[in-house]
Design an enzyme around this catalytic site. Structure first.
Site, PDB file in Angstrom:
ATOM      1  N   GLU A  32       0.859  -1.187   0.000  1.00  0.00           N
ATOM      2  CA  GLU A  32       0.000   0.000   0.000  1.00  0.00           C
ATOM      3  C   GLU A  32       0.887   1.225   0.000  1.00  0.00           C
ATOM      4  O   GLU A  32       1.959   1.224   0.619  1.00  0.00           O
ATOM      5  CB  GLU A  32      -0.862   0.030   1.272  1.00  0.00           C
ATOM      6  CG  GLU A  32      -2.098  -0.802   1.171  1.00  0.00           C
ATOM      7  CD  GLU A  32      -2.987  -0.655   2.405  1.00  0.00           C
ATOM      8  OE1 GLU A  32      -2.643   0.115   3.332  1.00  0.00           O
ATOM      9  OE2 GLU A  32      -4.019  -1.338   2.438  1.00  0.00           O
ATOM     10  N   ARG A  88      -5.519   2.602 -23.728  1.00  0.00           N
ATOM     11  CA  ARG A  88      -5.821   1.532 -24.713  1.00  0.00           C
ATOM     12  C   ARG A  88      -7.313   1.268 -24.765  1.00  0.00           C
ATOM     13  O   ARG A  88      -7.882   1.057 -25.814  1.00  0.00           O
ATOM     14  CB  ARG A  88      -5.108   0.234 -24.322  1.00  0.00           C
ATOM     15  CG  ARG A  88      -3.626   0.258 -24.563  1.00  0.00           C
ATOM     16  CD  ARG A  88      -3.034  -1.125 -24.372  1.00  0.00           C
ATOM     17  NE  ARG A  88      -1.584  -1.081 -24.434  1.00  0.00           N
ATOM     18  CZ  ARG A  88      -0.807  -0.871 -23.394  1.00  0.00           C
ATOM     19  NH1 ARG A  88      -1.337  -0.698 -22.194  1.00  0.00           N
ATOM     20  NH2 ARG A  88       0.500  -0.838 -23.536  1.00  0.00           N
ATOM     21  N   LYS A 183       0.811  -3.317 -40.891  1.00  0.00           N
ATOM     22  CA  LYS A 183       1.012  -4.282 -39.800  1.00  0.00           C
ATOM     23  C   LYS A 183      -0.287  -5.016 -39.493  1.00  0.00           C
ATOM     24  O   LYS A 183      -1.354  -4.409 -39.451  1.00  0.00           O
ATOM     25  CB  LYS A 183       1.477  -3.522 -38.555  1.00  0.00           C
ATOM     26  CG  LYS A 183       1.600  -4.344 -37.292  1.00  0.00           C
ATOM     27  CD  LYS A 183       2.091  -3.488 -36.119  1.00  0.00           C
ATOM     28  CE  LYS A 183       0.966  -3.049 -35.228  1.00  0.00           C
ATOM     29  NZ  LYS A 183       1.412  -2.300 -34.033  1.00  0.00           N
ATOM     30  N   SER A 213       6.188  -0.917 -26.328  1.00  0.00           N
ATOM     31  CA  SER A 213       5.728  -1.636 -25.136  1.00  0.00           C
ATOM     32  C   SER A 213       6.476  -2.976 -25.069  1.00  0.00           C
ATOM     33  O   SER A 213       7.578  -3.053 -24.529  1.00  0.00           O
ATOM     34  CB  SER A 213       4.219  -1.796 -25.231  1.00  0.00           C
ATOM     35  OG  SER A 213       3.720  -2.446 -24.113  1.00  0.00           O
TER      36      SER A 213
HETATM   37  C1  R5P Z   1       0.051   0.600 -31.977  1.00  0.00           C
HETATM   38  O1  R5P Z   1      -0.952   1.110 -32.481  1.00  0.00           O
HETATM   39  C2  R5P Z   1       1.075   1.451 -31.313  1.00  0.00           C
HETATM   40  O2  R5P Z   1       1.317   2.622 -32.074  1.00  0.00           O
HETATM   41  C3  R5P Z   1       2.376   0.713 -31.086  1.00  0.00           C
HETATM   42  O3  R5P Z   1       2.887   0.298 -32.330  1.00  0.00           O
HETATM   43  C4  R5P Z   1       2.211  -0.490 -30.192  1.00  0.00           C
HETATM   44  O4  R5P Z   1       1.421  -0.168 -29.076  1.00  0.00           O
HETATM   45  C5  R5P Z   1       3.555  -1.014 -29.737  1.00  0.00           C
HETATM   46  O5  R5P Z   1       3.353  -2.148 -28.952  1.00  0.00           O
HETATM   47  P1  R5P Z   1       4.458  -3.287 -28.843  1.00  0.00           P
HETATM   48  O6  R5P Z   1       5.769  -2.629 -28.524  1.00  0.00           O
HETATM   49  O7  R5P Z   1       3.964  -4.171 -27.747  1.00  0.00           O
HETATM   50  O8  R5P Z   1       4.480  -3.996 -30.159  1.00  0.00           O
END
Ligand code: R5P
Length: 282
Positions: A32, A88, A183, A213
């Site tokens: 916490e 998101r 993509k 990410s």
């Molecule tokens: C997608 O629309 C975003 O612009 C990024 O390309 C995405 O969130 C990147 O995520 P990760 O690094 O997990 O592939």
């Protein structure tokens, strides 16, 4: 006006020459958190915090600190949230799911936050203001800052169609051609297929995205740019989450990895504090 927070807030205070109030953070053994505002709060206050641990820990810190500021007499609270968490889920994708971004902003509003300043929110990415809650969001664009910071390239590439406007913006600023891949991400496995541009032989290429990410998207883009014969490759992003080994994987494949300081990370840092301060002063 004064600003409350940690080292990020202190840097904003130095830039704007306004009073800085430290935020102490106590963490109990069960995790916490107990924030403490160490100073006298005025009527108009800024709370500036970066996410350091995870979105849930961050949200709790923001809610508890904003409530404390409100109960200490602040009548207007501006919250600097450089990486907008829960962006998101900016709509209900499947019946029964949470409209997380709206509920997160509503919770901040209930805690006393009037407005949020953020940078390149993934939600409503082209809108400079997000109005889905009583808590208004100002959504700043860091792509011009990236364009100036990484200026020695002769092609700008985006990993997907969602980057179209950014590569155009950076390409036009730096007077170089630009393009993007297509993509497709498998929603179950997270695996990525990417196709497109193949004429990059001998070029120095900057690959840009708003978030790294897991790194799967950008690593695939680097692989494709390499295959198409690029000489040097740089990667730049606004939000460098760099989960797992993604940063070291990228560093081993590229000539440089850049990310703004909306989040703490070990890549090359691009400072967006002047961008945020410009909004605070306006
Ligand atoms: C997608 O629309 C975003 O612009 C990024 O390309 C995405 O969130 C990147 O995520 P990760 O690094 O997990 O592939």
């Amino acid at each position: 006006m004064e600003i409350v927070g940690g080292s990020f807030a202190r840097r904003i205070a130095e830039y704007l020459k306004i009073r800085y109030i430290p935020l102490e953070l106590r963490v109990f053994p069960d995790k916490e958190v107990c924030p403490r505002v160490v100073g006298e709060v005025g009527k108009e206050t800024i709370l500036a915090l970066r996410m350091e641990v995870d979105p849930n820990n961050y949200l709790t810190k923001l809610l508890l600190t904003a409530s404390t500021l409100r109960d200490s007499g602040a009548q207007k609270i501006t919250c600097v949230v450089p990486y907008l968490i829960y962006a998101r889920q900016d709509k209900v994708f499947k019946e029964g799911e949470s409209y997380s971004l709206k509920y997160m902003l509503d919770s901040l509003y209930s805690a006393g936050v009037d407005e949020v300043i953020t940078v390149n929110s993934h939600a409503q990415r082209w809108k400079r203001e997000i109005n889905i809650s009583k808590c208004k969001v100002y959504n700043l664009n860091a792509m011009p800052v990236i364009a100036k910071a990484v200026d020695d390239f002769d092609f700008v590439m985006g990993p997907d169609a969602g980057t179209e406007r950014w590569v155009k913006e950076i390409g036009e600023m730096n007077k170089v051609p630009y393009g993007h891949f297509s993509k497709v991400r498998d929603r179950e496995t997270g695996d990525i297929e990417m196709s497109g541009e193949s004429g990059l032989k001998g070029m120095d290429v900057l690959i840009v995205d708003d978030i790294i990410s897991s790194g799967k998207t950008i690593l695939k883009a680097v692989e494709n740019v390499k295959k198409s014969g690029a000489e040097k490759i740089w990667v730049a992003t606004v939000h460098g989450l760099f989960l797992g080994e993604s940063l070291s994987d990228l560093e081993s494949l590229c000539d440089g990895v850049f990310a703004t300081n909306t989040l703490p990370h070990d890549a090359k840092e691009i400072d967006i504090i002047p961008l945020i301060c410009g909004k605070i002063k306006s």
